[in-house]
Scaffold this motif. Structure first.
Motif, PDB file in Angstrom:
ATOM      1  N   ILE A  79       2.777  39.634  50.631  1.00 53.24           N
ATOM      2  CA  ILE A  79       1.467  39.219  50.127  1.00 53.24           C
ATOM      3  C   ILE A  79       1.641  37.938  49.308  1.00 53.24           C
ATOM      4  N   GLU A  80       0.690  37.020  49.410  1.00 51.48           N
ATOM      5  CA  GLU A  80       0.736  35.765  48.669  1.00 51.48           C
ATOM      6  C   GLU A  80      -0.127  35.848  47.410  1.00 51.48           C
ATOM      7  N   ALA A  81       0.314  35.188  46.326  1.00 52.36           N
ATOM      8  CA  ALA A  81      -0.408  35.187  45.058  1.00 52.36           C
ATOM      9  C   ALA A  81      -1.737  34.427  45.194  1.00 52.36           C
ATOM     10  N   VAL A  82      -2.743  34.830  44.389  1.00 51.94           N
ATOM     11  CA  VAL A  82      -4.086  34.238  44.455  1.00 51.94           C
ATOM     12  C   VAL A  82      -4.528  33.883  43.040  1.00 51.94           C
ATOM     13  N   LYS A  83      -5.150  32.694  42.885  1.00 47.50           N
ATOM     14  CA  LYS A  83      -5.726  32.257  41.620  1.00 47.50           C
ATOM     15  C   LYS A  83      -7.127  31.726  41.908  1.00 47.50           C
ATOM     16  N   THR A  84      -8.165  32.348  41.289  1.00 46.90           N
ATOM     17  CA  THR A  84      -9.558  31.992  41.579  1.00 46.90           C
ATOM     18  C   THR A  84     -10.402  32.255  40.338  1.00 46.90           C
ATOM     19  N   THR A  85     -11.748  32.136  40.512  1.00 47.75           N
ATOM     20  CA  THR A  85     -12.692  32.387  39.417  1.00 47.75           C
ATOM     21  C   THR A  85     -13.578  33.560  39.793  1.00 47.75           C
ATOM     22  N   VAL A  86     -14.382  34.010  38.800  1.00 50.01           N
ATOM     23  CA  VAL A  86     -15.248  35.163  39.026  1.00 50.01           C
ATOM     24  C   VAL A  86     -16.275  34.849  40.104  1.00 50.01           C
ATOM     25  N   ASN A  87     -16.765  35.896  40.770  1.00 49.04           N
ATOM     26  CA  ASN A  87     -17.774  35.849  41.825  1.00 49.04           C
ATOM     27  C   ASN A  87     -17.241  35.260  43.136  1.00 49.04           C
ATOM     28  N   GLU A  88     -15.969  34.926  43.189  1.00 54.71           N
ATOM     29  CA  GLU A  88     -15.398  34.388  44.424  1.00 54.71           C
ATOM     30  C   GLU A  88     -14.848  35.545  45.269  1.00 54.71           C
ATOM     31  N   ARG A  89     -14.569  35.253  46.518  1.00 54.46           N
ATOM     32  CA  ARG A  89     -14.018  36.249  47.445  1.00 54.46           C
ATOM     33  C   ARG A  89     -12.488  36.174  47.442  1.00 54.46           C
ATOM     34  N   ILE A  90     -11.847  37.325  47.356  1.00 53.48           N
ATOM     35  CA  ILE A  90     -10.377  37.405  47.361  1.00 53.48           C
ATOM     36  C   ILE A  90      -9.959  38.194  48.597  1.00 53.48           C
ATOM     37  N   GLU A  91      -8.990  37.664  49.307  1.00 59.05           N
ATOM     38  CA  GLU A  91      -8.499  38.327  50.515  1.00 59.05           C
ATOM     39  C   GLU A  91      -6.974  38.323  50.479  1.00 59.05           C
ATOM     40  N   LEU A  92      -6.370  39.525  50.379  1.00 54.48           N
ATOM     41  CA  LEU A  92      -4.918  39.690  50.348  1.00 54.48           C
ATOM     42  C   LEU A  92      -4.472  40.231  51.694  1.00 54.48           C
ATOM     43  N   SER A  96     -14.110  39.781  39.718  1.00 51.77           N
ATOM     44  CA  SER A  96     -14.389  39.760  38.277  1.00 51.77           C
ATOM     45  C   SER A  96     -13.074  39.590  37.529  1.00 51.77           C
ATOM     46  N   LYS A  97     -13.214  39.377  36.214  1.00 49.58           N
ATOM     47  CA  LYS A  97     -12.003  39.147  35.416  1.00 49.58           C
ATOM     48  C   LYS A  97     -11.113  40.391  35.369  1.00 49.58           C
ATOM     49  N   GLU A  98     -11.750  41.597  35.539  1.00 51.69           N
ATOM     50  CA  GLU A  98     -10.954  42.827  35.538  1.00 51.69           C
ATOM     51  C   GLU A  98     -10.045  42.925  36.754  1.00 51.69           C
ATOM     52  N   ASP A  99     -10.292  42.077  37.770  1.00 50.53           N
ATOM     53  CA  ASP A  99      -9.445  42.112  38.957  1.00 50.53           C
ATOM     54  C   ASP A  99      -8.117  41.399  38.740  1.00 50.53           C
ATOM     55  N   THR A 100      -7.929  40.761  37.591  1.00 50.82           N
ATOM     56  CA  THR A 100      -6.649  40.116  37.294  1.00 50.82           C
ATOM     57  C   THR A 100      -5.569  41.183  37.177  1.00 50.82           C
ATOM     58  N   GLY A 101      -4.449  41.024  37.842  1.00 53.05           N
ATOM     59  CA  GLY A 101      -3.355  41.983  37.784  1.00 53.05           C
ATOM     60  C   GLY A 101      -2.415  41.802  38.952  1.00 53.05           C
ATOM     61  N   THR A 102      -1.548  42.782  39.128  1.00 57.67           N
ATOM     62  CA  THR A 102      -0.550  42.762  40.199  1.00 57.67           C
ATOM     63  C   THR A 102      -0.983  43.738  41.281  1.00 57.67           C
ATOM     64  N   LYS A 119       0.544  38.565  42.479  1.00 55.39           N
ATOM     65  CA  LYS A 119      -0.301  38.506  41.294  1.00 55.39           C
ATOM     66  C   LYS A 119      -1.631  37.835  41.641  1.00 55.39           C
ATOM     67  N   VAL A 120      -2.723  38.389  41.088  1.00 58.40           N
ATOM     68  CA  VAL A 120      -4.069  37.843  41.261  1.00 58.40           C
ATOM     69  C   VAL A 120      -4.601  37.491  39.877  1.00 58.40           C
ATOM     70  N   GLN A 121      -5.053  36.234  39.707  1.00 55.80           N
ATOM     71  CA  GLN A 121      -5.579  35.768  38.417  1.00 55.80           C
ATOM     72  C   GLN A 121      -7.018  35.281  38.619  1.00 55.80           C
ATOM     73  N   VAL A 122      -7.967  35.886  37.853  1.00 56.42           N
ATOM     74  CA  VAL A 122      -9.391  35.543  37.945  1.00 56.42           C
ATOM     75  C   VAL A 122      -9.835  35.011  36.582  1.00 56.42           C
ATOM     76  N   GLU A 123     -10.402  33.792  36.550  1.00 54.28           N
ATOM     77  CA  GLU A 123     -10.815  33.152  35.302  1.00 54.28           C
ATOM     78  C   GLU A 123     -12.341  33.067  35.235  1.00 54.28           C
ATOM     79  N   LEU A 124     -12.868  32.890  34.004  1.00 55.11           N
ATOM     80  CA  LEU A 124     -14.312  32.819  33.779  1.00 55.11           C
ATOM     81  C   LEU A 124     -14.874  31.428  34.117  1.00 55.11           C
ATOM     82  N   LYS A 125     -16.222  31.411  34.420  1.00 59.59           N
ATOM     83  CA  LYS A 125     -16.929  30.156  34.623  1.00 59.59           C
ATOM     84  C   LYS A 125     -17.600  29.720  33.317  1.00 59.59           C
TER      85      LYS A 125
END
Length: 1240
Positions: free
Chosen positions: A434-447, A492-498, A511-517
């Motif tokens: 799996i590849e690491a992801v860094k995005t912001t809230v309300n975006e789509r995440i696909e692992l 959402s920001k709660e989705d930040t984690g491993t 690791k997935v990192q979600v930041e605020l707008k």
């Protein structure tokens, strides 16, 4: 895979309130004042669906018990205000921890239940059936739990909760808690519709509360549960039991339906049933004929119960065993199968398996089934191959695949046996990480991730916890071929984690990192003015829309409850209060989570006049007061502006200038005061409030009460040794308040001093006084107690005298058994009592009957009795009763039956410790030796000295049943020698040897002569005495005398050699010398003197030194002190010692029964200055035998031996007293004899 239900959790800030304990008995207080004020402007106390219980206005204090005639303490006024009420409501009651058993050790899962695809999580299988009645050890634990879960009982379909509390005063973080079913099943993964786990924390009291709720319980939920709490190196545990009672059913119950596993993937799947997590299998059609499983279980052995339950799909083995205990077993044997299929088989995917049965009748027709469908052989198909070998019938399955994982059965005529085949799959490996992801809230995440096998079962986790993938979950799982995706549409920001993907052959993490707008305020909060009781609604709008936030009032966090609703829809945030209060006024702030910006507004509340009687919590607005006490009732009021207050009783207005009854008004409350309450003060009091905003009114009722009348005369219904049973009738008048309980007192009839028997109120009208003296008359009386106080005492009861029988006799054992008699002995009862002890009654009955016969028609006062006239070789039971004036005691019965038969006990000689070595006495002393022995019937004893019969004129021998005595009035040296003792009982013989040595004073040395004289020295030489006194010579004493005076002086004592040089003689003197010999008795009576004298000449003489030849000190080993026969006590260290002389130093070897002892930790060997020691650590009877020590050097070798006997086994009588069967006793005695005979 079914979706696990998320746990219900409470926020850390949420608090729980516990109603104050009202179980204490109220007692009278002379003065009561009520001060009730409106609630303070603080955050209201939140509760979990429970309203605080009403607080009693009257809280009397229970008086201390006093002697008759002593003055009671004067009452004091107690003030109970509204503020105190709020504090009591907010207080929490801590319950004392109850004692719990430590956690039981882990159980191992039975082989037949491992890997089973249709097994169901059963709360009844947490403990093995054989462990149900075992006690649990209690190792020491750290004290973390302040409240422990208690066991309970419910019916099938009911709900129950278990609560555990941990005090976090000294903890830096939340402790870890685990709930277990039985010894191994963790319940954290079983949460769902039937099981819920809940955690709360009260910040004010610093208490963690953990709850486990079982909903709609099933019968297999019963069993033992365990709660474990850990914090760093601290650990605490508590176990408790849950009993699930079955509903009443008819006796005709189908055992397979009663104990059948739940269906796969049905409504319970994902809650308490993990069968839905396994591979789906079509429900198989049961084509087997109806079988009476109860009959099969009755005829089976206990070790086959689990196998039978496996074959017929029964998993509730606990309930099965409980019902099976109520049925009788009947032997039943299979007629078709000599050997059936095993319960289960396992094979690797692609492998081959052979299913073999052995037929009792080879001609019977045999059919094989798979999932209920018959397997028919085909010519071109090699999947199933059928073979025959004699009576064996074999089915071979080639190239096993997942579709072969099924239930198989074979039918022979009317009988059928069943098994299950489990196909083991190869592990699935991860081919693309799996590849690491860094995005912001309300975006789509696909692992995305790739694995090595299509259709593989994988599990997605976040921070080590499996992510929910149900219809309502934010997470979606997709797979296509070898690829697997985890999709989060609105991050959402709660989705930040491993996030990790787990397969059977590996794990991939990323690791997935979600930041605020950036925050944008679209609509701010507005200031508001609201009428008291009207709804309050506040609204704001921010961007981004999915950002949560918190509402604050005057800096305090606002929690949602029944009155306050906090809503969020996209970018809109709303706060709604259904009925506004004065306390809702203040500064409101909304803080978006994760941002430093905030939105603020002010709210004002307008309040009309109002009377707050509801805060008093009076039942029916009634205030109760004891006559003669002071009453002060404070009632909170509100209103802007402050209202005018008027108190009235009927049509009469109560003024604030009154003396005994007056009314007062303050800014936030009004009060009614009655200094000395009288009965006439009972009635309704009305309050009227007026101001510009309106008018309000209320009324309260005042009730004056008193103490009750005394109860009726008590009646004593039953009397015991130190107790009695009494009853009485309640008082006619209860004083206007319910009777809370009774106090009981007693006294001796001759005394005038009454003693209180209970300090806690007795709720019933019966009581059992205890700890009375037997034979002493007593009287009792009763006091009635209500909320006001204690009544006057009742009339005393009629006098009664306690008297009781003795306790049962103790230590009843068998003393002797013959062909027609049995002798019993016992100890007196532990408790005899005032009635004394008249004697004992002995009874017996033949084993298997209840016909007890009295053997002694008259009481016997002795504690030993012989039962005569018994039939030979009969088995009887014996019991003894103690008799006194009060009657017969409970009988003391011998636990095991007694065989009436003369018992042959092999003889055994018990040599005293001091006779195991040579017994030494001086000539003229008396010899009196007592040698005990054992054996039944009376053994025959014989003595020999040096192989000859002992002369009765020289040695007196007296024999008894248990010992033999050797007596010599005046010992002489001819009495020395080896005495052989032989004890015979029929063909059994035991022997022992006693070595007696009679010693005397030795004779003088021989041939004392002067060898040489030089200077002031004289060399003497002599030979040992001819008579050593029958003891070794221990030394010599040399004396000298001047020829002129012939006065003898001792030169040296205890000299061991036979030559010596006397020095420091005076020159010019002439000396004579004499020598005494010495042994263990003393110095010889005479001394041997030199014939010649030695003249010490003056200096100047020439001394010619003699020439000496060097002595050869080499010699072969020789033991100067041999080993001696030794007796040891089992469990205590024993040592064997000997001494050896040799040059050069020899090699020492220890042997047991001629076998060398090498590297045995039970033995330790020492050698110091020629002394050799063998230490045997904590010997047992098996360590007895012949021990030998062998010394070897270049010149030769030497060997010494001894016999070691270890005591500590059981005698025949001890085994009989313990109730051991005769055949086991004979086997034990024969093995013991076989071990002893080779050693002799």
């Amino acid at each position: 895979m079914p979706e696990p239900t998320k746990k219900d959790e409470m926020s850390n800030g949420e608090k729980e309130s516990v109603a104050p304990d009202s179980s204490e008995v109220p007692m009278p207080t002379p003065e009561i004042s009520l001060e009730v004020s409106p609630p303070p402007p603080e955050q209201p106390v939140e509760t979990e669906g429970k309203d605080p219980q009403p607080i009693e206005v009257i809280k009397p204090v229970q008086p201390e018990p006093v002697e008759n005639g002593s003055k009671e303490p004067e009452p004091e006024a107690v003030v109970v205000g509204a503020k105190e009420q709020v504090e009591s409501v907010n207080s929490e009651v801590k319950e004392a921890p109850s004692p719990c058993s430590p956690p039981p050790p882990d159980d191992s899962v039975h082989v037949s239940a491992m890997g089973r695809k249709d097994s169901v999580w059963s709360l009844g299988e947490g403990q093995a059936p054989e462990d149900l009645d075992k006690p649990v050890d209690t190792p020491p634990l750290s004290s973390l739990l302040i409240e422990r879960p208690q066991g309970g009982s419910i019916t099938v379909g009911g709900d129950i909760s278990f609560v555990a509390k941990v005090e976090a005063q000294d903890l830096l973080r939340k402790p870890t808690i685990k709930w277990f079913k039985g010894k191994w099943m963790d319940l954290a993964s079983k949460t769902g519709k039937h099981l819920q786990l809940k955690e709360t924390f009260d910040r004010r009291t610093k208490i963690h509360t953990f709850e486990m709720h079982i909903i709609k319980a099933k019968d297999n939920y019963a069993g033992n549960y365990r709660c474990e709490v850990t914090y760093k190196d601290k650990f605490d545990s508590c176990s408790f039991d849950l009993e699930v009672k079955e509903l009443e059913q008819s006796q005709s119950v189908d055992i397979r339906s009663a104990f059948k596993r739940s269906s796969e993937g049905h409504e319970d799947a994902g809650d308490l049933d993990f069968s839905g997590l396994l591979k789906h299998r079509e429900p198989k059609q049961d084509e087997t004929p109806e079988v009476d499983v109860w009959e099969i279980l009755k005829s089976a052995r206990p070790d086959q119960y689990e196998k039978i339950a496996f074959e017929y799909g029964i998993t509730d083995l606990r309930g099965l065993l409980k019902r099976l205990k109520k049925t009788k077993k009947e032997e039943k044997k299979s007629e078709a199968f000599a050997k059936k299929l095993d319960p289960a088989y396992q094979v690797d995917k692609g492998g081959k398996i052979r299913l073999v049965v052995d037929l009792a009748d080879p001609t019977v027709e045999l059919k094989w089934y798979k999932n209920g469908q018959e397997i028919r052989p085909t010519p071109n198909q090699r999947k199933f191959i059928f073979e025959q070998k004699g009576t064996q019938r074999i089915m071979v399955i080639n190239n096993c695949g997942l579709n072969d994982d099924a239930a198989y059965s074979v039918a022979a005529g009317e009988e059928k046996c069943t098994t299950e085949l489990f196909v083991k799959e190869l592990p699935v490996k991860i081919t693309k990480e799996i590849e690491a992801v860094k995005t912001t809230v309300n975006e789509r995440i696909e692992l995305a991730c790739e694995v090595s096998e299509e259709g593989a079962q994988v599990k997605w986790c976040k921070n080590g916890v499996e992510v929910p993938t149900g219809p309502r979950s934010r997470y979606r799982v997709k797979s296509e071929g070898l690829k697997h995706w985890l999709i989060i549409d609105d991050a959402s920001k709660e989705d930040t984690g491993t996030f990790s993907l787990m397969a059977s052959g590996g794990t991939s993490e990323a690791k997935v990192q979600v930041e605020l707008k950036p925050l944008k305020i679209i609509q701010d909060l507005q200031d508001m003015t609201v009428l008291l009781g009207q709804p309050l609604k506040m609204h704001c709008e921010i961007f981004p829309g999915n950002v949560p936030g918190r509402w604050y009032r005057n800096g305090q966090l606002i929690q949602s409850n029944d009155r306050i609703n906090i809503l969020q829809r996209a970018k809109n945030h709303r706060l709604e209060i259904v009925n506004s209060t004065i306390h809702d006024a203040g500064d409101y702030t909304f803080v978006p989570e994760g941002y430093s910006q905030s939105l603020c507004a002010k709210v004002h509340i307008v309040d009309p006049p109002r009377v707050h009687l509801e805060s008093l919590n009076f039942p029916d607005n009634t205030v109760t007061i004891v006559a003669g006490n002071k009453l002060r009732v404070e009632i909170p009021i509100s209103g802007e502006p402050a209202p005018r207050v008027v108190w009235m009783k009927g049509e009469r207005v109560i003024l604030d200038s009154g003396h005994r009854v007056r009314a007062e008004t303050f800014s936030d409350h009004t009060s009614l005061t009655i200094d000395i309450a009288e009965k006439e003060d009972t009635g309704n009091y009305k309050i009227v409030l007026q101001n510009e905003a309106g008018e309000a009114g209320a009324s309260i009722k005042v009730k004056v009460v008193d103490i009750p009348d005394p109860p009726e005369v008590p009646l004593v219904t039953e009397v015991g040794g130190d107790w009695c049973s009494m009853t009485w009738e309640p008082p006619i008048y209860d004083g206007g308040s319910p009777i809370l309980g009774y106090f009981i007192e007693r006294k001796k009839k001759q005394s005038s001093r009454w003693m209180r028997l209970n300090f806690d109120l007795n709720k019933e009208t019966t009581f059992e006084p205890k700890k009375m003296i037997e034979g002493v008359p007593y009287e009792v009386r009763v006091f009635a107690v209500n909320a006001i106080g204690v009544s006057k005492p009742s009339e005393p009861s009629k006098a009664f005298v306690p008297l009781a029988v003795t306790s049962e006799p103790t230590m009843l054992v068998v003393d002797d058994v013959t062909d027609t008699t049995v002798t019993m002995k016992w100890r007196p009862p532990d408790t005899i009592g005032a009635a004394g002890l008249d004697g004992y009654l002995v009874e017996y009955c033949i084993e298997g009957t209840d016909d007890w016969r009295v053997t002694n028609k008259e009481l016997t006062e002795k504690t030993k009795y012989t039962i005569t006239g018994l039939p030979p070789e009969a088995k009887i039971l014996v019991r003894v009763r103690a008799i006194n004036a009060a009657g017969a005691s409970t009988p003391r019965t011998l636990q095991h039956s007694i065989l009436v038969k003369e018992v042959i006990e092999p003889p055994k000689i018990r040599i005293p410790r001091h006779l195991r070595q040579t017994y030494t006495r001086k000539v003229g002393e008396a010899v009196n030796l007592v040698i005990p022995f054992m054996g039944k019937p009376r053994p025959k004893v014989s003595w020999l000295k040096e192989g000859q019969t002992v002369d009765p004129t020289q040695v007196t021998i007296r024999n008894t049943d248990c010992d033999s005595i050797i007596f010599i009035r005046k010992a002489e040296r001819k009495h020395s020698g080896m005495y052989d003792m032989k004890v015979e009982v029929e063909n059994h013989v035991d022997t022992a040897i006693v070595d007696i040595q009679i010693v005397d004073l030795p004779g003088p040395p021989q041939c004392v002569k002067i060898d040489e004289v030089w200077g002031g020295n004289v060399a003497l030489d002599w030979t040992p005495p001819k008579d050593n006194g029958n003891a070794a010579i221990t030394g010599y004493t040399i004396q000298k005398a001047d020829k002129k005076t012939m006065e003898w002086y001792t030169c040296i004592e205890h000299y061991h050699r036979t030559c010596i040089t006397i020095t420091e003689l005076v020159v010019g003197n002439e000396y004579y010398f004499r020598i005494y010999s010495e042994n263990m008795v003393g110095l010889s009576e005479g001394a041997t003197q030199t014939k010649d004298s030695a003249l010490i000449v003056k200096e100047g003489m020439q001394l010619k030194n003699p020439e000496y030849i060097d002595h050869d000190f080499k010699e072969p080993p020789k033991f100067t002190q041999p080993l001696i026969n030794t007796f040891a006590i089992a469990g205590y260290n024993a040592t064997l010692n000997c001494s050896v002389r040799a040059n050069p130093r020899p090699k020492v070897i220890w042997m047991k029964n001629k076998i060398a002892i090498i590297d045995d930790p039970r033995y330790r060997m020492f050698s110091n200055q020629g002394v050799c020691t063998l230490e045997i650590r904590k010997p047992s009877p098996y360590d007895g035998g012949m021990y030998s020590c062998k010394a070897i050097n270049n010149l030769g070798d030497a060997l010494v031996e001894c016999k070691l006997e270890v005591k500590g086994g059981f005698t025949f009588s001890e085994l009989m007293q313990r109730g051991v069967p005769l055949h086991l006793i004979d086997k034990y005695m024969s093995e013991t004899k076989a071990v002893e005979q080779p050693e002799k």
